[in-house]
Scaffold this motif. Structure first.
Motif: not given
Length: 206
Positions: A39, A42, A45
């Protein structure tokens, strides 16, 4: 106070050493078991460079990079700190931690050279250089005979970092740990992995 959240998988020895430290210091925390490979969005982020571990302190503050996270945690821990507060003991602890992290950095790069490139693009001389550098770090750590820990009677982040390094290499790059070559490190790792805080955060497998 908002509970901290540690983000990252225990497959990452950098993340795992933070999780173990949090437990040893009795700091309440939550976990988000994130693989940035699975991921990547993410990962970006929570960290501008898409890496774990990250430690969310509040809605507005996130610490990144395991050394910076540990610096904050040891400040928070005060007298319970797993890094000596000053002097040669502190310098020795930080040096041992740096050597163990250096081993990990080189080992991970060697793993990526094989696992993240097409076979025809693997540069074996470069990979051997990385393995040589990692071996140099292991030899340096082996030379510090635990009594019972790397800093004598004082259990520290140096022990945690060395142990998570050896446990990671056993699974991911066992060629770096020929049987019988590093008895001191093997004994240290066995002792550390027997501790409840280590058992609470076992190494994940890929």
């Amino acid at each position: 106070m908002t509970t901290m959240k540690l983000i990252g998988r225990n497959l990452s020895p950098y993340t795992r050493r933070i999780a173990i430290a949090l437990t040893l210091l009795d700091i309440p925390h939550e976990r988000e078991y994130l693989s940035v490979t699975a991921n990547p969005q993410r990962g970006l982020e929570i960290n501008p460079v898409g890496r774990v571990p990250a430690l969310q302190l509040s809605d507005s503050e996130t610490l990144v990079e395991s050394g910076a996270i540990l610096d904050y945690l040891m400040e928070l821990a005060g007298p319970k700190s797993l890094v000596p507060p000053r002097g040669k003991a502190r310098r020795d602890c930080l040096r041992l931690m740096a050597v163990a992290c250096g081993v990990l950095d080189k080992a991970v790069a060697a793993i990526y050279e094989v696992r993240r490139r097409p076979a025809e693009k693997v540069h074996e001389p470069w990979r051997q250089m990385l393995l040589s550098q990692a071996t140099g770090g292991l030899v340096a750590l082996e030379a510090v005979s635990p009594q019972p820990w790397l800093q004598g009677e004082h259990f520290s982040m140096a022990d945690i970092t060395a142990a998570v390094t050896v446990s990671f290499l056993r699974v991911m790059l066992p060629e770096l740990l020929p049987p019988g070559v590093y008895p001191n490190l093997e004994a240290l790792t066995t002792a550390c992995e027997a501790l409840p805080a280590f058992k609470a955060h076992p190494l994940e497998t890929p």
